[in-house]
Design an enzyme around this catalytic site. Structure first.
Site, PDB file in Angstrom:
ATOM      1  N   CYS A  76       0.856  -1.182   0.000  1.00 30.89           N
ATOM      2  CA  CYS A  76       0.000   0.000   0.000  1.00 30.89           C
ATOM      3  C   CYS A  76       0.893   1.233   0.000  1.00 30.89           C
ATOM      4  O   CYS A  76       1.720   1.410   0.907  1.00 30.89           O
ATOM      5  CB  CYS A  76      -0.859  -0.037   1.263  1.00 30.89           C
ATOM      6  SG  CYS A  76      -1.766   1.487   1.586  1.00 30.89           S
ATOM      7  N   CYS A 171      -0.436   4.374  -6.070  1.00 25.03           N
ATOM      8  CA  CYS A 171      -1.340   3.624  -5.191  1.00 25.03           C
ATOM      9  C   CYS A 171      -1.465   2.230  -5.790  1.00 25.03           C
ATOM     10  O   CYS A 171      -1.686   2.090  -7.002  1.00 25.03           O
ATOM     11  CB  CYS A 171      -2.694   4.322  -5.149  1.00 25.03           C
ATOM     12  SG  CYS A 171      -4.032   3.343  -4.441  1.00 25.03           S
TER      13      CYS A 171
HETATM   14  N1  DGL Z   1      -3.744   0.628  -2.020  1.00 23.12           N
HETATM   15  C1  DGL Z   1      -3.447   1.684  -1.125  1.00 23.12           C
HETATM   16  C2  DGL Z   1      -2.397   2.650  -1.624  1.00 23.12           C
HETATM   17  O1  DGL Z   1      -1.500   2.223  -2.298  1.00 23.12           O
HETATM   18  C3  DGL Z   1      -4.618   2.242  -0.388  1.00 23.12           C
HETATM   19  C4  DGL Z   1      -5.532   3.172  -1.075  1.00 23.12           C
HETATM   20  C5  DGL Z   1      -6.660   3.583  -0.177  1.00 23.12           C
HETATM   21  O2  DGL Z   1      -7.108   2.744   0.624  1.00 23.12           O
HETATM   22  O3  DGL Z   1      -7.088   4.743  -0.278  1.00 23.12           O
HETATM   23  O4  DGL Z   1      -2.398   3.800  -1.360  1.00 23.12           O
END
Ligand code: DGL
Length: 224
Positions: A76, A171
């Site tokens: 993430c 993201c």
């Molecule tokens: N997949 C995550 C990231 O890379 C989280 C995105 C989210 O939950 O807003 O930021």
């Protein structure tokens, strides 16, 4: 084929975005087991405060450790850019993250755009890239998954986003809709941090367990 390393890697994300990272590892690495934890209850993470992110990331790492993980990968971008250092210093397990490779693209001379969550974008100033916060795209991907073809990326992009040589997906959810970014930016190389994370984890494993004979583990080759 030689046995896979007896390693359990725990992957953590707010939801389904980190599956893009897990997929990279399954394609190219040789660890034996994976545990995946998506914190759907608290998703999305992208607008949360740093304090909340540290607390959620710490809880996620603890749950993965309790489930038997030897290594934690924060799959993430929001956690990695905002909470990884805080969790890492207090963790007994090795902790890795996924970071948007913005500087590398800028240094390669390409006009670079980075798209990421609002909280990640705040951590990316000074890279020389044009940085755009997309407050709702991860949430839409989360709602549509696994039918991510239903997501309309274009409606989340600012009209000011122009012609780029490199587009960085900051993201991990966005990596699930990378094809749409490629259609919107046909001249751009679409880049994200999953491969860098894989490389970092493999290099760590090589250091701890010794490099295996044979081809580069990053190539997903058979050994011995
Ligand atoms: N997949 C995550 C990231 O890379 C989280 C995105 C989210 O939950 O807003 O930021």
């Amino acid at each position: 084929m030689a046995a896979k390393r007896e390693i359990t890697i725990g992957f953590f994300d707010s939801g389904t975005g980190g599956l893009s990272v897990l997929a990279e590892f399954l394609k190219h690495s040789d660890f034996a087991r994976a545990i995946y934890l998506g914190d759907n209850e608290n998703a999305p993470y992208g607008n949360r405060s740093r304090r909340e992110l540290v607390s959620l990331a710490r809880a996620g790492a603890e749950r993965l450790a309790a489930a038997g993980a030897d290594i934690v990968v924060f799959a993430c971008g929001t956690i990695s850019t905002n909470a990884l250092e805080a969790v890492k210093t207090a963790s007994d397990l090795p902790v890795f993250g996924v970071f948007p490779p913005a500087e590398r693209c800028v240094l390669s001379g390409k006009r670079t755009a980075v798209f990421a969550t609002p909280r990640t974008v705040q951590r990316l100033s000074g890279t020389g890239a044009d940085v755009f916060a997309l407050p709702d795209l991860a949430g839409e991907i989360e709602r549509c998954a696994p039918h991510v073809e239903k997501v309309c990326v274009k409606k989340h992009l600012p009209q000011t986003a122009g012609d780029y040589g490199a587009v960085v997906l900051g993201c991990t959810h966005y990596a699930l809709v990378a094809e749409q970014f490629a259609e919107i930016f046909p001249r751009a190389e679409i880049v994200w941090g999953g491969q860098d994370t894989l490389r970092a984890v493999n290099s760590f494993l090589n250091g701890v367990y010794g490099k295996k004979e044979g081809k580069d583990p990053l190539c997903g080759a058979d050994y011995g």
